[in-house]
Design an enzyme around this catalytic site. Structure first.
Site, mmCIF file in Angstrom:
data_model
loop_
_atom_site.group_PDB
_atom_site.id
_atom_site.type_symbol
_atom_site.label_atom_id
_atom_site.label_comp_id
_atom_site.label_asym_id
_atom_site.label_seq_id
_atom_site.Cartn_x
_atom_site.Cartn_y
_atom_site.Cartn_z
ATOM 1 N N ASP A 103 0.827 -1.196 0.000
ATOM 2 C CA ASP A 103 0.000 0.000 0.000
ATOM 3 C C ASP A 103 0.868 1.256 0.000
ATOM 4 O OD1 ASP A 103 -2.317 1.508 0.029
ATOM 5 O OD2 ASP A 103 -3.173 0.507 1.780
ATOM 6 N N ASP B 42 -11.049 2.247 -2.435
ATOM 7 C CA ASP B 42 -11.609 1.907 -1.128
ATOM 8 C C ASP B 42 -13.132 2.027 -1.127
ATOM 9 O OD1 ASP B 42 -9.172 1.311 -0.058
ATOM 10 O OD2 ASP B 42 -8.898 3.228 0.952
#
Length: 756
Positions: free
Chosen positions: A492, A562
């Site tokens: 990430d 997300d």
């Protein structure tokens, strides 16, 4: 005479090595003054007449012809498979423009800009030599050497043609052969000209809205500039790919000629489209450097590659060209099925522990899930433990309070339940509340004398620093070495380069910051995937801010956003598939959006790519889990079609209330149709969903899959003929009946013998 020479040129075997004008004419037994000219009609009016050297790179569906003009300029002209001109052409390194009055004006900007010690910043590049090498069956690599007409600067154009995939890959290098440092302001990957009736489609990358809708515009007079400026990802700018339609907007499989292009670069990017007074559109694509890059005497610099494909029949064929090329050349282990995963993040956030993860893994395995990924929250100790996002980043040791026995109990339990284990990392980032920050503040990117700007309570490590690269590698490698059972790494990056200064490079070399950061990141990833080939890597950056061909070379999948609401995801997955293949797009089923979306609809949307989940199965409702079991089994039955096959997009979710697409296996034995009802409904309604890519002569039987308990009424029209030829299915479509908004159908078409 000219026609004969041009025909003869096509039969010359361009051997590996430099082919100059002299050697070319010698091979034709012609004097140096004879030249080799194409007809004036073969080249656009913007280009000077070719003066002697021509060559081409060809794919199955289009080719690029190159020639050297009388003034030494390199010009290009794209043509389709039949040899007809395509509106992509022009000087590759322009030094002048042509006004409506026919006057050749000096340019003040271009794809290559170099600040020289005397203040000059625009090299005039002329042809020097070229070579064409056959690298492998179906792959040719052309290198064209250009030189500045005054200074000792060497620029090389590299173009690699992939015949079977109908893809060109293009990049540029610059070498400084002067005795002083020069500063490169621009070194674009590609520059070309198109017709003035050019339409642009691009995709915005805003957090939680990545590639939500296509942005479409007919290019008008002036410059349309698309830029990302975040340094290490694409957030708050365009995704690094776009489509151009010539004569209309890029549509799927229609007769609008189209070019799809993507920059293989994870950092800041720049795409410029200028409709100028001479009537054409100039397109220039490359890195968006925050500062000029110093290049010392004897040193070189290279741009990333621009990858592009042309289609005469809309962007659908160009997308399929991209998918095939990426599966073969641009992604890790394209022959390896992507697993059905469950990620802990949306289900329980950072609230992970040995007990809770063991419970969730066991329940996930019972649903048919093959991989459990423990996301954020597993690391850091004592005062720097990762209880929330304010601490722990940089301290990549397992939290002893949450996992007193380490990670091995989780891995062993996974093996016992036939479910693999994966882990989340963010090695480029650091919290000020961490042991790493205290021990190595010099590793943090920070502008001297200025406040440290944080995002999500974190700062960015200086990946230009070899010590930081070594740290980032070992942060992941040490865990993988200690736990060989780990099957998956999610990498990430939740912060941009908000403090654009590399302490390692020092004040005089800050122009190298972006290139050196990216080289450091790519180097670490390359080292990891080489050392741990059994591990799948996923690219993530607050969602889809790293959906690019640069990072995908080291990755198996990427995380699009997300935002997991299926209404958003349907359009986003659709848009990402403009150039990225379905097997690379992670599609998680969650609870986002609430009860408006039935579980079946969620799973049908997720079948568009690499299906997975992001739920805490301890808390999910019984009907949801029952639907998950059916949906996962259905996906496993067709995942090879989706991940390895060809995708055909039909009605768009942005213009139709019944969008649909289908995937077809490479051998055309099997197909999957996914159709959706997104518009409001007051009563059941019939529709016919198109199908493409079948073998017209073979017969296919349709069957519906993913019919969970309580939502198992057929969507196939009861009057439908179940077996028809491929040509009939493609002509008529598959008849469906939808009964509500956010209804959906998943239908297989399996080849059968005529009497089955």
């Amino acid at each position: 005479m000219k026609a004969k020479l041009s025909a003869l040129l096509q039969r010359i075997p361009f051997r590996k090595g430099i082919l100059t004008t002299r050697t070319l004419l010698a091979s034709l037994a012609l004097p140096m003054g004879a030249g080799l000219l194409l007809s004036a009609a073969a080249w656009p009016a913007c280009c000077a007449e070719p003066a002697g050297v021509t060559f081409r790179l060809a794919t199955k569906t289009f080719r690029m012809d190159y020639a050297v003009a009388k003034d030494g300029a390199l010009v290009c002209a794209m043509k389709n498979a039949e040899g007809r001109e395509v509106p992509v052409h022009g000087q590759v390194f322009p030094v002048r423009t042509i006004t409506p009055e026919g006057v050749r004006d000096q340019r003040y900007s271009g794809p290559v800009s170099v600040l020289l010690p005397n203040g000059d910043n625009f090299p005039q590049l002329v042809y020097d030599a070229h070579s064409v090498a056959r690298e492998s069956p179906g792959v040719e690599h052309a290198t064209v050497v250009m030189r500045d007409s005054v200074n000792r600067l060497r620029v090389e154009l590299h173009v690699r043609a992939y015949r079977d995939e109908s893809i060109l890959e293009q990049w540029t290098t610059l070498s400084n052969n002067m005795d002083q440092t020069v500063f490169v302001q621009r070194l674009d990957s590609a520059f070309f000209q198109t017709a003035d009736n050019t339409h642009l489609e691009w995709f915005d990358c805003r957090e939680s809205s990545e590639a939500e809708r296509p942005v479409r515009e007919k290019l008008a007079r002036g410059i349309r500039m698309l830029e990302t400026r975040q340094g290490n990802r694409h957030i708050s700018g365009p995704e690094p790919f776009f489509a151009l339609g010539f004569g209309g907007f890029p549509e799927e499989d229609q007769n609008v000629p189209c070019l799809v292009a993507a920059l293989a670069w994870t950092g800041s990017a720049r795409f410029a489209f200028e409709l100028h007074e001479s009537g054409g559109v100039e397109v220039s694509c490359g890195v968006n450097q925050p500062r000029p890059v110093p290049v010392d005497p004897g040193k070189s610099i290279a741009s990333p590659a621009l990858v592009y494909s042309y289609s005469a029949a809309g962007k659908g064929p160009a997308s399929r060209n991209f998918h095939r090329w990426i599966r073969r050349y641009g992604i890790r282990d394209a022959n390896r099925l992507r697993l059905v995963d469950n990620n802990s993040w949306e289900g329980c956030g950072m609230n992970v522990s040995e007990k809770s993860v063991l419970e969730m893994m066991k329940l996930s395995a019972e649903l048919g899930i093959e991989l459990y990924v423990m996301d954020d929250g597993w690391f850091g100790n004592d005062g720097h433990a990762r209880w929330d996002d304010t601490g722990g980043l940089g301290d990549w040791q397992v939290n002893k309070q949450r996992f007193p026995n380490g990670l091995e109990p989780l891995i062993k339990a996974g093996k016992a339940n036939n479910i693999a284990f994966g882990l989340w990392f963010e090695p480029e980032m650091v919290n000020p509340r961490s042991e790493l920050f205290k021990k190595h503040p010099e590793w943090v990117m920070r502008v001297p004398g200025r406040e440290l700007v944080l995002r999500r309570s974190q700062a960015v490590l200086d990946m230009a620093n070899p010590d930081v690269q070594d740290f980032a590698y070992h942060a992941v490698a040490d865990i993988l070495a200690a736990h060989p059972g780990i099957r998956f790494v999610k990498w990430d990056a939740n912060s941009s380069i908000n403090n654009p200064y590399s302490p390692f490079l020092g004040p005089d070399r800050q122009g190298e910051m972006l290139n050196r950061y990216m080289a450091g990141l790519y180097g670490v990833l390359q080292k990891l995937v080489t050392a741990y080939p059994q591990v799948d890597f996923q690219a993530c950056a607050s969602g889809g801010a790293r959906a690019d061909l640069g990072i995908m070379k080291y990755s198996h999948t990427f995380w699009p956003s997300d935002n997991t609401n299926p209404a958003y995801r349907l359009g986003a997955i659709w848009n990402f598939s403009t150039c990225l293949p379905p097997m690379a797009i992670t599609c998680h089923v969650t609870h986002a959006g609430g009860n408006e979306f039935p579980p079946k609809y969620r799973f049908d949307v997720a079948m568009m790519g690499q299906l997975g989940m992001e739920v805490d199965p301890r808390k999910a409702e019984a009907n949801y889990l029952a639907a998950a079991k059916v949906g996962i089994a259905a996906y496993k039955s067709i995942r090879e079609i989706v991940q390895f096959g060809d995708q055909y997009r039909h009605q768009s979710p942005f213009t139709s209330p019944t969008p649909s697409l289908n995937d077809v296996s490479a051998d055309q034995n099997r197909a999957l149709l996914l159709a959706f009802q997104t518009g409001a409904m007051h009563q059941p309604a019939k529709c016919s969903s198109p199908v493409a890519g079948l073998d017209p002569a073979r017969h296919y039987r349709v069957a519906e899959i993913n019919l969970p308990p309580g939502d198992d009424q057929p969507r196939l029209d009861p009057s439908a003929k179940l077996v028809q030829s491929g040509s009939e299915w493609m002509a008529k479509g598959v008849p469906l009946i939808f009964s509500r908004r956010f209804d959906s159908a998943a239908v297989t078409l399996i080849a059968v013998t005529n009497d089955q």
